[in-house]
Design an enzyme around this catalytic site. Structure first.
Site, PDB file in Angstrom:
ATOM      1  N   HIS A 158       0.322   4.354  -2.505  1.00 52.12           N
ATOM      2  CA  HIS A 158       0.041   5.724  -2.050  1.00 52.12           C
ATOM      3  C   HIS A 158       1.178   6.680  -2.390  1.00 52.12           C
ATOM      4  CE1 HIS A 158      -3.563   5.159   0.851  1.00 52.12           C
ATOM      5  NE2 HIS A 158      -3.653   4.375  -0.187  1.00 52.12           N
TER       6      HIS A 158
ATOM      7  N   ASP B 294      -9.570  -9.635   2.914  1.00 48.56           N
ATOM      8  CA  ASP B 294      -9.923 -10.812   2.112  1.00 48.56           C
ATOM      9  C   ASP B 294     -10.240 -11.967   3.038  1.00 48.56           C
ATOM     10  OD1 ASP B 294     -10.288 -12.667   0.113  1.00 48.56           O
ATOM     11  OD2 ASP B 294      -8.179 -12.766  -0.480  1.00 48.56           O
TER      12      ASP B 294
ATOM     13  N   ARG C  86       0.819  -1.207   0.000  1.00 48.09           N
ATOM     14  CA  ARG C  86       0.000   0.000   0.000  1.00 48.09           C
ATOM     15  C   ARG C  86       0.860   1.268   0.000  1.00 48.09           C
ATOM     16  NH1 ARG C  86      -3.850   2.369   4.464  1.00 48.09           N
ATOM     17  NH2 ARG C  86      -5.462   3.363   3.198  1.00 48.09           N
TER      18      ARG C  86
ATOM     19  N   HIS D 195      -6.442  -5.686  -2.424  1.00 51.73           N
ATOM     20  CA  HIS D 195      -7.124  -6.033  -1.182  1.00 51.73           C
ATOM     21  C   HIS D 195      -7.242  -7.537  -0.955  1.00 51.73           C
ATOM     22  CE1 HIS D 195      -8.940  -1.722  -1.042  1.00 51.73           C
ATOM     23  NE2 HIS D 195      -7.643  -1.759  -0.865  1.00 51.73           N
TER      24      HIS D 195
ATOM     25  N   ASN E   8      -4.587   8.628   4.769  1.00 52.34           N
ATOM     26  CA  ASN E   8      -3.397   7.994   5.359  1.00 52.34           C
ATOM     27  C   ASN E   8      -3.360   8.031   6.882  1.00 52.34           C
ATOM     28  OD1 ASN E   8      -2.246   7.324   2.892  1.00 52.34           O
ATOM     29  ND2 ASN E   8      -1.161   9.272   2.699  1.00 52.34           N
TER      30      ASN E   8
HETATM   31  C1  HEM Z   1     -10.464   2.482  -5.341  1.00 51.19           C
HETATM   32  C2  HEM Z   1      -9.267   2.195  -4.963  1.00 51.19           C
HETATM   33  C3  HEM Z   1      -8.928   1.894  -3.533  1.00 51.19           C
HETATM   34  C4  HEM Z   1      -9.593   2.236  -2.391  1.00 51.19           C
HETATM   35  C5  HEM Z   1     -10.888   3.036  -2.268  1.00 51.19           C
HETATM   36  C6  HEM Z   1      -8.835   1.710  -1.289  1.00 51.19           C
HETATM   37  C7  HEM Z   1      -9.175   1.867   0.044  1.00 51.19           C
HETATM   38  C8  HEM Z   1      -8.543   1.250   1.093  1.00 51.19           C
HETATM   39  C9  HEM Z   1      -8.951   1.359   2.463  1.00 51.19           C
HETATM   40  C10 HEM Z   1     -10.120   2.199   2.966  1.00 51.19           C
HETATM   41  C11 HEM Z   1      -8.120   0.587   3.203  1.00 51.19           C
HETATM   42  C12 HEM Z   1      -8.167   0.392   4.705  1.00 51.19           C
HETATM   43  C13 HEM Z   1      -7.561   1.596   5.366  1.00 51.19           C
HETATM   44  C14 HEM Z   1      -7.803   1.606   6.856  1.00 51.19           C
HETATM   45  O1  HEM Z   1      -8.430   0.716   7.397  1.00 51.19           O
HETATM   46  O2  HEM Z   1      -7.339   2.557   7.497  1.00 51.19           O
HETATM   47  C15 HEM Z   1      -7.173  -0.018   2.295  1.00 51.19           C
HETATM   48  C16 HEM Z   1      -6.172  -0.887   2.655  1.00 51.19           C
HETATM   49  C17 HEM Z   1      -5.285  -1.463   1.771  1.00 51.19           C
HETATM   50  N1  HEM Z   1      -5.161  -1.172   0.441  1.00 51.19           N
HETATM   51 FE1  HEM Z   1      -6.447  -0.089  -0.670  1.00 51.19          FE
HETATM   52  N2  HEM Z   1      -7.742   1.051  -1.779  1.00 51.19           N
HETATM   53  C18 HEM Z   1      -7.751   1.139  -3.135  1.00 51.19           C
HETATM   54  C19 HEM Z   1      -6.820   0.630  -3.994  1.00 51.19           C
HETATM   55  C20 HEM Z   1      -5.734  -0.133  -3.630  1.00 51.19           C
HETATM   56  C21 HEM Z   1      -4.720  -0.607  -4.530  1.00 51.19           C
HETATM   57  C22 HEM Z   1      -4.677  -0.311  -6.017  1.00 51.19           C
HETATM   58  C23 HEM Z   1      -3.829  -1.334  -3.790  1.00 51.19           C
HETATM   59  C24 HEM Z   1      -2.571  -2.053  -4.198  1.00 51.19           C
HETATM   60  C25 HEM Z   1      -1.871  -1.823  -5.271  1.00 51.19           C
HETATM   61  C26 HEM Z   1      -4.302  -1.311  -2.423  1.00 51.19           C
HETATM   62  C27 HEM Z   1      -3.707  -1.952  -1.375  1.00 51.19           C
HETATM   63  C28 HEM Z   1      -4.163  -1.937  -0.084  1.00 51.19           C
HETATM   64  C29 HEM Z   1      -3.624  -2.796   0.955  1.00 51.19           C
HETATM   65  C30 HEM Z   1      -2.542  -3.854   0.766  1.00 51.19           C
HETATM   66  C31 HEM Z   1      -4.314  -2.488   2.130  1.00 51.19           C
HETATM   67  C32 HEM Z   1      -4.087  -3.070   3.527  1.00 51.19           C
HETATM   68  C33 HEM Z   1      -2.939  -2.344   4.185  1.00 51.19           C
HETATM   69  C34 HEM Z   1      -2.565  -2.845   5.548  1.00 51.19           C
HETATM   70  O3  HEM Z   1      -3.099  -3.861   6.025  1.00 51.19           O
HETATM   71  O4  HEM Z   1      -1.699  -2.203   6.169  1.00 51.19           O
HETATM   72  N3  HEM Z   1      -5.447  -0.567  -2.370  1.00 51.19           N
HETATM   73  N4  HEM Z   1      -7.450   0.418   1.019  1.00 51.19           N
END
Ligand code: HEM
Ligand SMILES: *[C@@H]1O[C@H](CO)[C@@H](O)[C@H](O)[C@H]1NC(C)=O
Ligand SMILES: *[C@@H]1O[C@H](CO)[C@@H](O)[C@H](O)[C@H]1NC(C)=O
Ligand SMILES: *[C@@H]1O[C@H](CO)[C@@H](O)[C@H](O)[C@H]1NC(C)=O
Ligand SMILES: *[C@@H]1O[C@H](CO)[C@@H](O)[C@H](O)[C@H]1NC(C)=O
Ligand SMILES: *[C@@H]1O[C@H](CO)[C@@H](O)[C@H](O)[C@H]1NC(C)=O
Ligand SMILES: *[C@@H]1O[C@H](CO)[C@@H](O)[C@H](O)[C@H]1NC(C)=O
Length: 307
Positions: free
Chosen positions: A67, A222, A63, A170, A92
């Site tokens: 970002h 997931d 992530r 995700h 963030n």
């Molecule tokens: C429409 C596009 C996306 C949205 C709206 C989105 C939104 C989010 C949100 C809301 C979270 C949880 C944040 C939290 O709980 O504070 C998250 C986590 C995450 N996102 Fe996304 N995301 C998007 C695209 C992506 C993409 C393109 C990737 C990878 C290339 C990605 C990888 C991740 C990962 C790996 C996590 C988990 C991080 C962790 O456990 O530390 N996301 N995302």
């Protein structure tokens, strides 16, 4: 005639000069082969160690690269400390993580090859290794980015995340109650839960995230394939088990019928196709406006610009 010959000759030289500039400004997979031959081994080892300490770190590192790239291009800007940093932008804040691991990677790399490798490139390699080490595909990482000189908090507030997402990041990682509770209670509406959320999962999540509970509590993005980088995420979407609203709409929204629904079906049935498309998307994402040549710098410490 003579004049136009030399004109053409000059133009040709200019064209070659520009071509060589263009070639030099492109990323390549062997950028550090001679300047830091152990780079990929060092990063792999560090990422491996970090995941051993905490499985989730793979997701957090993936992530971070995402970002980084979506704000001012892949330039390490997300790593910069300071109250005007991207770390404090709404998407963030209390959410993005992994900075200490990046510090460890950077210091190992600095010991081996001081002042050579950018923080932006370290994020790209760490993201690749995180996916690979959790069972996902491997790809050759394009390298040669340089680090930016400014953070862009406004950019992070406006540009994160993109309204469409077919990368499927995700499939690993966690999310906080705060980012999906509205699906459970519809605070802004009549209080009816999101009908595109599986009812068993709904009651599980309501137990985990009561109204006025701790918004920082987390659960798996997931479900039932929490730490494996695989296509199970898409199977969950078919079964209304996407965690975030932004996940489930890829399959369940009206708009999805003409856009992403068939893709979700295809990825859920064919993991090779998901992997192939994911790799292409990661390489494309890694190519977003890199700083090259003499632009930017090679930061000594990923958290601050060089003085
Ligand atoms: C429409 C596009 C996306 C949205 C709206 C989105 C939104 C989010 C949100 C809301 C979270 C949880 C944040 C939290 O709980 O504070 C998250 C986590 C995450 N996102 Fe996304 N995301 C998007 C695209 C992506 C993409 C393109 C990737 C990878 C290339 C990605 C990888 C991740 C990962 C790996 C996590 C988990 C991080 C962790 O456990 O530390 N996301 N995302
Ligand atoms: C750079 O190193 C990689 C990995 O060791 C190798 O596969 C590749 O052939 C090298 N490229 C050049 C131009 O030396
Ligand atoms: C910050 O990002 C925005 C895009 O959201 C861009 O228009 C602006 O030029 C960027 N500012 C800096 C200082 O890079
Ligand atoms: C909440 O309710 C409003 C009004 O009925 C509706 O438009 C919106 O889609 C609902 N949101 C969720 C997450 O179900
Ligand atoms: C999450 O924890 C941080 C401190 O770590 C706190 O400032 C914030 O208010 C909490 N957020 C929610 C949604 O509870
Ligand atoms: C899936 O995960 C949920 C929540 O962690 C758990 O309650 C359920 O038993 C799991 N289902 C299967 C089939 O593993
Ligand atoms: C799965 O996707 C791969 C890669 O796109 C493709 O070569 C293969 O034919 C697909 N398999 C099926 C059963 O459709």
């Amino acid at each position: 005639m003579k004049k136009s010959n030399s004109f053409y000759g000059y133009s040709l030289i200019l064209a070659f000069f520009m071509l060589s500039l263009a070639a030099r400004s492109q990323l390549s997979t062997d950028f550090y082969n001679t300047s830091c031959p152990k780079l990929l081994t060092i990063v792999r080892t560090q990422v491996q160690n970090a995941i051993k300490v905490e499985t989730r770190m793979a997701a957090s590192l993936l992530r971070l690269h995402f970002h980084d790239c979506f704000v001012n291009g892949c330039d390490g800007s997300v790593l910069l400390d300071g109250s005007d940093g991207e770390k404090f932008a709404l998407p963030n804040l209390n959410s993005i993580r992994g900075f200490e691991v990046v510090d460890n990677i950077k210091s190992s790399v600095e010991s081996a090859c001081p002042g050579v490798v950018s923080c932006a490139d370290l994020l790209a390699i760490a993201a690749r290794d995180s996916v690979l080490l959790n069972g996902g595909p491997i790809w050759k990482v394009m390298l040669g980015r340089r680090d930016g000189l400014v953070a862009n908090q406004t950019g992070a507030n406006n540009g994160l995340p993109s309204p469409f997402d077919n990368l499927g990041g995700h499939t690993i990682g966690l999310a906080r109650c705060a980012v999906f509770s509205n699906r459970l209670y519809n605070f802004s509406g009549p209080g009816i839960p999101d009908s595109t959320l599986d009812t068993n999962m709904l009651s599980d999540l309501q137990n985990l995230c009561p109204v006025n509970g701790d918004g920082n509590k987390t659960t798996f993005l997931d479900r039932n394939s929490t730490d494996l980088f695989d296509n199970h995420y898409f199977q969950n979407l078919l079964n209304q088990k996407g965690l975030l609203g932004s996940d489930q709409i890829l399959f369940s929204s009206d708009e999805a019928k003409t856009t992403t629904q068939s893709l979700v079906q295809s990825y859920s049935a064919n993991s090779s196709r998901f992997f192939a498309d994911f790799v292409n998307s990661m390489i494309k994402m890694g190519n977003i406006s890199p700083l090259t040549g003499s632009n930017g710098e090679i930061r000594k410490n990923c958290r601050v610009v060089n003085s």
